[in-house]
Every structure is written in C-alpha cells, then in structure tokens.
Design a protein around this motif. Structure first.
Motif, PDB file in Angstrom:
ATOM      1  N   MET A   1     -72.638   5.796  35.819  1.00 30.17           N
ATOM      2  CA  MET A   1     -71.526   6.272  36.629  1.00 30.17           C
ATOM      3  C   MET A   1     -72.001   6.927  37.922  1.00 30.17           C
ATOM      4  O   MET A   1     -71.264   7.635  38.577  1.00 30.17           O
ATOM      5  N   GLY A   2     -73.265   6.716  38.284  1.00 28.28           N
ATOM      6  CA  GLY A   2     -73.795   7.399  39.447  1.00 28.28           C
ATOM      7  C   GLY A   2     -73.005   7.148  40.719  1.00 28.28           C
ATOM      8  O   GLY A   2     -72.876   8.044  41.559  1.00 28.28           O
ATOM      9  N   PHE A   3     -72.474   5.921  40.880  1.00 32.70           N
ATOM     10  CA  PHE A   3     -71.746   5.595  42.102  1.00 32.70           C
ATOM     11  C   PHE A   3     -70.479   6.428  42.243  1.00 32.70           C
ATOM     12  O   PHE A   3     -69.966   6.612  43.338  1.00 32.70           O
ATOM     13  N   PHE A   4     -69.970   6.955  41.124  1.00 36.31           N
ATOM     14  CA  PHE A   4     -68.768   7.779  41.175  1.00 36.31           C
ATOM     15  C   PHE A   4     -68.999   9.063  41.985  1.00 36.31           C
ATOM     16  O   PHE A   4     -68.077   9.635  42.547  1.00 36.31           O
ATOM     17  N   PHE A   5     -70.235   9.562  41.986  1.00 35.15           N
ATOM     18  CA  PHE A   5     -70.497  10.884  42.502  1.00 35.15           C
ATOM     19  C   PHE A   5     -70.549  10.962  44.025  1.00 35.15           C
ATOM     20  O   PHE A   5     -70.661  12.046  44.590  1.00 35.15           O
ATOM     21  N   GLN A   6     -70.477   9.808  44.689  1.00 30.59           N
ATOM     22  CA  GLN A   6     -70.461   9.836  46.149  1.00 30.59           C
ATOM     23  C   GLN A   6     -69.198  10.527  46.629  1.00 30.59           C
ATOM     24  O   GLN A   6     -68.085  10.180  46.237  1.00 30.59           O
ATOM     25  N   ASN A   7     -69.379  11.548  47.477  1.00 28.13           N
ATOM     26  CA  ASN A   7     -68.277  12.323  48.036  1.00 28.13           C
ATOM     27  C   ASN A   7     -67.465  13.085  46.976  1.00 28.13           C
ATOM     28  O   ASN A   7     -66.337  13.506  47.243  1.00 28.13           O
ATOM     29  N   MET A   8     -68.028  13.254  45.779  1.00 27.04           N
ATOM     30  CA  MET A   8     -67.363  14.030  44.743  1.00 27.04           C
ATOM     31  C   MET A   8     -67.709  15.510  44.887  1.00 27.04           C
ATOM     32  O   MET A   8     -68.755  15.873  45.434  1.00 27.04           O
ATOM     33  N   LEU A  30     -61.038  10.487  39.354  1.00 24.38           N
ATOM     34  CA  LEU A  30     -62.134  11.440  39.178  1.00 24.38           C
ATOM     35  C   LEU A  30     -62.195  12.365  40.385  1.00 24.38           C
ATOM     36  O   LEU A  30     -62.365  11.902  41.511  1.00 24.38           O
ATOM     37  N   ILE A  31     -62.037  13.663  40.169  1.00 27.05           N
ATOM     38  CA  ILE A  31     -61.997  14.571  41.312  1.00 27.05           C
ATOM     39  C   ILE A  31     -63.153  15.571  41.359  1.00 27.05           C
ATOM     40  O   ILE A  31     -63.358  16.224  42.382  1.00 27.05           O
ATOM     41  N   ALA A  32     -63.913  15.701  40.266  1.00 30.03           N
ATOM     42  CA  ALA A  32     -65.037  16.638  40.280  1.00 30.03           C
ATOM     43  C   ALA A  32     -65.972  16.327  39.122  1.00 30.03           C
ATOM     44  O   ALA A  32     -65.602  15.625  38.172  1.00 30.03           O
ATOM     45  N   PHE A  33     -67.201  16.879  39.201  1.00 31.09           N
ATOM     46  CA  PHE A  33     -68.131  16.744  38.095  1.00 31.09           C
ATOM     47  C   PHE A  33     -68.961  18.007  37.993  1.00 31.09           C
ATOM     48  O   PHE A  33     -69.050  18.810  38.933  1.00 31.09           O
ATOM     49  N   GLY A  34     -69.552  18.205  36.827  1.00 34.00           N
ATOM     50  CA  GLY A  34     -70.372  19.391  36.622  1.00 34.00           C
ATOM     51  C   GLY A  34     -69.586  20.531  36.006  1.00 34.00           C
ATOM     52  O   GLY A  34     -68.607  20.338  35.305  1.00 34.00           O
ATOM     53  N   GLY A  35     -70.052  21.761  36.273  1.00 31.76           N
ATOM     54  CA  GLY A  35     -69.414  22.929  35.689  1.00 31.76           C
ATOM     55  C   GLY A  35     -69.803  23.091  34.229  1.00 31.76           C
ATOM     56  O   GLY A  35     -70.898  22.710  33.811  1.00 31.76           O
ATOM     57  N   ASP A  36     -68.896  23.625  33.444  1.00 32.19           N
ATOM     58  CA  ASP A  36     -69.158  23.809  32.019  1.00 32.19           C
ATOM     59  C   ASP A  36     -67.877  23.563  31.231  1.00 32.19           C
ATOM     60  O   ASP A  36     -66.850  23.187  31.807  1.00 32.19           O
ATOM     61  N   GLY A  57     -73.835  14.130  26.738  1.00 35.92           N
ATOM     62  CA  GLY A  57     -75.201  13.951  27.221  1.00 35.92           C
ATOM     63  C   GLY A  57     -75.261  13.593  28.695  1.00 35.92           C
ATOM     64  O   GLY A  57     -76.343  13.592  29.290  1.00 35.92           O
ATOM     65  N   GLU A  58     -74.114  13.283  29.306  1.00 33.28           N
ATOM     66  CA  GLU A  58     -74.044  12.972  30.733  1.00 33.28           C
ATOM     67  C   GLU A  58     -73.281  14.070  31.457  1.00 33.28           C
ATOM     68  O   GLU A  58     -72.840  15.054  30.855  1.00 33.28           O
ATOM     69  N   GLU A  59     -73.127  13.927  32.761  1.00 35.32           N
ATOM     70  CA  GLU A  59     -72.385  14.908  33.549  1.00 35.32           C
ATOM     71  C   GLU A  59     -70.947  15.046  33.026  1.00 35.32           C
ATOM     72  O   GLU A  59     -70.318  14.065  32.629  1.00 35.32           O
ATOM     73  N   ILE A  60     -70.435  16.277  33.037  1.00 33.73           N
ATOM     74  CA  ILE A  60     -69.035  16.494  32.700  1.00 33.73           C
ATOM     75  C   ILE A  60     -68.184  15.982  33.862  1.00 33.73           C
ATOM     76  O   ILE A  60     -68.415  16.343  35.022  1.00 33.73           O
ATOM     77  N   LEU A  61     -67.227  15.128  33.559  1.00 33.90           N
ATOM     78  CA  LEU A  61     -66.356  14.555  34.582  1.00 33.90           C
ATOM     79  C   LEU A  61     -64.952  15.125  34.428  1.00 33.90           C
ATOM     80  O   LEU A  61     -64.452  15.270  33.307  1.00 33.90           O
ATOM     81  N   TRP A  62     -64.291  15.419  35.554  1.00 31.87           N
ATOM     82  CA  TRP A  62     -62.965  16.027  35.559  1.00 31.87           C
ATOM     83  C   TRP A  62     -61.997  15.107  36.283  1.00 31.87           C
ATOM     84  O   TRP A  62     -62.264  14.681  37.405  1.00 31.87           O
ATOM     85  N   TRP A  63     -60.851  14.822  35.651  1.00 27.84           N
ATOM     86  CA  TRP A  63     -59.946  13.789  36.115  1.00 27.84           C
ATOM     87  C   TRP A  63     -58.535  14.313  36.367  1.00 27.84           C
ATOM     88  O   TRP A  63     -58.050  15.204  35.671  1.00 27.84           O
ATOM     89  N   SER A  64     -57.881  13.714  37.347  1.00 27.26           N
ATOM     90  CA  SER A  64     -56.451  13.916  37.588  1.00 27.26           C
ATOM     91  C   SER A  64     -55.916  12.600  38.135  1.00 27.26           C
ATOM     92  O   SER A  64     -55.753  12.432  39.345  1.00 27.26           O
TER      93      SER A  64
END
Length: 224
Positions: A1-8, A30-36, A57-64
């Motif tokens: 999902m690396g391509f998702f992170f562009q401009n995220m 997908l509007i953000a990633f990371g956090g906890d 095991g991967e980055e936490i993804l946050w969706w709206s």
C-alpha cells in the motif's frame, strides 16, 4: 500500500488530531496513516466520521470514504422468508451480555477475499475498553443457549457505527441486525455500515454522500 501514502497526512503518536474529513478527500477514502490505537484516538476518530482499517503489522490506516454505506432504520427491508424465521422464535437476542465473546468471534471469522484479519489484538482490546466505558455495545444472538451470532459497534448519540458481525448458523447475524434495528428505530437516525456488503444491501443499506453522513453525525455531537 506504499503508493497510498503519497500526499497523505502522517499522524503524530503524541498528539490526537486528524485532517478534517469534510475538507480532505484522500485516495479511495484514506485520509491519514500512523498514530496509535488508543481508546482516546479511536473515540475521537469516530466522532469525526473516521475509522481504522488496516492489516496488522502494517501502518495504521484511517478512512472516511465518500460515498458512505449506511442504513436508515425506516428503510430496513425484511424478506418474507426472513420474517418467517423471526416469527418462529428460533433465536433470542441480548445486548452487552458478552461483548468479549462477540468481538473475539468477529476477529476469528474468515471473510471472502480476505486473508488474516483486520481486527488486531490491540484494536480489539481498545474496543473492549470502549465497551467498559459504555461507548461500545454488542448484540448477541442465541440458539438453545449457545451464542451463534452477533455484532458490535460504537454508539454516538443517535448514530450507531457498526464494526463487524459473525454468524455460526445460517441467518443468525441477519436476524440480530433486524432485531436491533426494529428495537431501536425510534432512537436511531442512522446506522453506519462503513463499506458495502451484499448482505447489508439486501437489508436496505445504501450509499449516501459523505457530507450527508457527516451532517447527521455532527448533529449528534452538537446535542451531546
């Protein structure tokens, strides 16, 4: 999902904040990633119309997502065959009787076109804490005193944000959902189903614009 992170937007683990979902439209929702996955962050996210969905095991993804898959209680569809099953009283229902067992079954249920589970142990424990605080609830479906189905989610005023469901016997989760909607139709404005499933579409769920969903959600926040 690396391509998702562009401009995220990458979230800071030390600060609980999110991009405004009304102003920000990420790729495929997908509007953000990371956090906890702290209880505070999850509760804050849902009040904004944001939810986590990711592979453990991967980055936490946050969706709206836009559009949003929802069900209006007065638009519930119950087939004649399903009504006959309900009228036979082969199932009984309860609320918050065994939240841990419901969420554990949801975690272990295999889904079509899905390997593993999106419901990590860490996320599951956060939802259990939210239940302990009275913010998350479970609906249990019983047959001969055995737990055979159910689902759980977060209640934000008159909006119920459904998370996941399971069924060990045919029609159990569907019966539980119908019972829940019919029992709460006077107090619920909306049930958030998040993403499309044929199962929920057959019960009357549909896509609506994200702005419409957020408008209803924000009404609840203003009243609280």
């Amino acid at each position: 999902m690396g391509f998702f992170f562009q401009n995220m937007v990458r979230l800071d683990e030390n600060e609980i904040s999110f991009p405004d979902p009304e102003l920000y439209d990420g790729q495929e929702g997908l509007i953000a990633f990371g956090g906890d996955l702290s209880v505070e962050r999850i509760w804050f996210a849902y009040q904004l119309g944001i939810f986590p969905w990711y592979n453990p095991g991967e980055e936490i993804l946050w969706w709206s997502p836009d559009p949003r898959f929802v069900l209006y209680p007065d638009e519930l569809k119950v087939s004649k065959s399903m009504r006959k099953i309900l009228n036979r009283n082969i199932f009984t229902f309860s609320e918050n009787k065994n939240f841990r067992e419901v969420i554990r079954n949801c975690q272990q249920t295999s889904r079509r076109e899905q390997t593993g589970t999106w419901l990590s142990d860490e996320l599951m424990e956060s939802f259990i804490q939210l239940h302990d605080y009275g913010l998350a609830k479970s609906i249990e479906v019983w047959q001969d005193e055995e737990l055979v189905g159910g689902f759980y989610g977060l209640q934000i005023g008159s909006v119920f944000c459904g998370e996941s469901m399971f069924a060990k016997v045919s029609n159990a989760s569907k019966a539980g959902f119908i019972h829940f909607v019919e029992s709460n139709k006077d107090s619920l404005d909306l049930i958030d189903c998040q993403s499309h499933t044929d199962h929920l579409e057959s019960l009357g769920a549909k896509m609506i614009p994200k702005k419409e969903f957020l408008k209803t959600l924000h009404k609840n926040n203003e009243r609280r």
